[in-house]
Design a protein around this motif. Structure first.
Motif, PDB file in Angstrom:
ATOM      1  N   LEU A   1       2.391   9.183 -12.079  1.00  0.00           N
ATOM      2  CA  LEU A   1       2.509   8.362 -10.870  1.00  0.00           C
ATOM      3  C   LEU A   1       2.530   9.247  -9.622  1.00  0.00           C
ATOM      4  N   LYS A   2       3.392  10.270  -9.666  1.00  0.00           N
ATOM      5  CA  LYS A   2       3.533  11.160  -8.504  1.00  0.00           C
ATOM      6  C   LYS A   2       2.201  11.816  -8.167  1.00  0.00           C
TER       7      LYS A   2
ATOM      8  N   PRO B   1      -0.863   5.199  -2.994  1.00  0.00           N
ATOM      9  CA  PRO B   1      -0.192   4.271  -3.919  1.00  0.00           C
ATOM     10  C   PRO B   1      -1.061   3.113  -4.397  1.00  0.00           C
TER      11      PRO B   1
ATOM     12  N   ALA C   1      -2.827   4.226  -7.271  1.00  0.00           N
ATOM     13  CA  ALA C   1      -1.925   4.578  -8.376  1.00  0.00           C
ATOM     14  C   ALA C   1      -1.467   3.339  -9.148  1.00  0.00           C
TER      15      ALA C   1
ATOM     16  N   VAL D   1      -1.556  -1.830  -0.667  1.00  0.00           N
ATOM     17  CA  VAL D   1      -0.782  -1.975  -1.906  1.00  0.00           C
ATOM     18  C   VAL D   1      -0.513  -3.462  -2.162  1.00  0.00           C
TER      19      VAL D   1
ATOM     20  N   GLU E   1       7.376   2.103  -2.958  1.00  0.00           N
ATOM     21  CA  GLU E   1       5.990   1.937  -2.479  1.00  0.00           C
ATOM     22  C   GLU E   1       5.378   0.681  -3.110  1.00  0.00           C
ATOM     23  N   CYS E   2       5.777   0.401  -4.346  1.00  0.00           N
ATOM     24  CA  CYS E   2       5.185  -0.729  -5.070  1.00  0.00           C
ATOM     25  C   CYS E   2       6.209  -1.787  -5.481  1.00  0.00           C
TER      26      CYS E   2
ATOM     27  N   MET F   1      10.555   6.678  -4.458  1.00  0.00           N
ATOM     28  CA  MET F   1       9.118   6.587  -4.750  1.00  0.00           C
ATOM     29  C   MET F   1       8.713   5.202  -5.269  1.00  0.00           C
ATOM     30  N   CYS F   2       9.568   4.587  -6.037  1.00  0.00           N
ATOM     31  CA  CYS F   2       9.248   3.299  -6.662  1.00  0.00           C
ATOM     32  C   CYS F   2       9.032   2.205  -5.613  1.00  0.00           C
TER      33      CYS F   2
ATOM     34  N   MET G   1      -0.274   9.236  -6.764  1.00  0.00           N
ATOM     35  CA  MET G   1       0.116   8.760  -5.438  1.00  0.00           C
ATOM     36  C   MET G   1      -0.227   9.814  -4.390  1.00  0.00           C
TER      37      MET G   1
END
Ligand code: HEC
Length: 192
Positions: free
Chosen positions: A48-49, A57, A60, A161, A149-150, A146-147, A52
């Motif tokens: 994921l990282k 994102p 991703a 997104v 973002e989505c 980070m999570c 992204m």
């Protein structure tokens, strides 16, 4: 005669009831499950990282959509456990928890609120499932920055997104999170 019959009935009954695996054996299965769950989290988190950072994102999203189930399937084949991710606010329409999983999620939420460390949020047991003893394991997946973002508040998410999510997941419930919340669980089951 009657007495003998009674005794053989009892013996038959007992033979049909297999005993539960010992506490040690269950703890050993939990160790295996935990190692598998952590491997999954590391692989997926890493992918994921990278995606992204490289493609943004929106692109991703495909990592979660295709890679998460593929990694889980691969680990299932390796370990003989059925593995998936579920959530009470699921994005994947198949990610609906059953009663045991929903109880685990609600237990993790309480334990997290009471200050328990994220790494310790797991539970396991042996249940009777369709006449067969089944080992069940769950580990919490907690949101990090980070999570979001989505899975964050829609007003803070990028338009591309949001557009991609609406297109791929018209019944998406998995938004509105902040960091440090139980997003869902990795759940495993293995018939014994
Ligand atoms: C690039 C976007 C993106 C990021 C970042 C992201 N996710 Fe997801 N997440 C998704 C998508 C898309 C799905 C649905 C995957 C599928 O179709 O199985 C999903 C599904 C899930 C699920 C399965 C349950 C469900 O709702 O269907 C969990 C649990 C989950 N994500 C947790 C996390 C956690 C924890 C993080 C941060 C470490 C994270 N996600 C970061 C896009 C993302």
């Amino acid at each position: 005669m009657q007495g003998t019959l009674k005794i053989s009935f009892i013996a038959l009954f007992l033979a049909g009831c297999s005993t539960l695996p010992s506490t040690d054996r269950q703890a050993q299965m939990a160790d295996e499950a935990r190692a598998t769950a952590m491997g999954l989290m590391q692989t997926l988190g890493g992918e994921l990282k990278n995606h992204m950072a490289a493609d943004g994102p929106a692109n991703a999203i495909g990592v979660c959509k295709d890679l998460a189930p593929a990694i889980a399937k691969d680990a299932s084949q390796r370990t003989g456990m059925m593995i998936k991710r579920v959530s009470t606010k699921n994005r994947n329409p198949k990610g609906v928890p059953d009663a045991w999983e929903a109880a685990a999620i609600s237990d993790f939420e309480k334990r997290l609120a009471a200050g328990e460390k994220v790494e310790r949020l797991e539970t396991y047991t042996v249940v009777e499932d369709g006449g067969k003893q089944t080992f069940r394991y769950a580990k919490a997946l907690v949101t990090q920055a980070m999570c979001l973002e989505c899975h964050g508040a829609p007003e803070n998410m990028r338009d591309d997104v949001k557009a991609k999510l609406v297109q791929e997941y018209p019944n998406d419930k998995a938004v509105g999170y902040s960091a440090g919340q139980v997003r869902g669980i990795i759940t495993m089951r293995k018939p014994l």
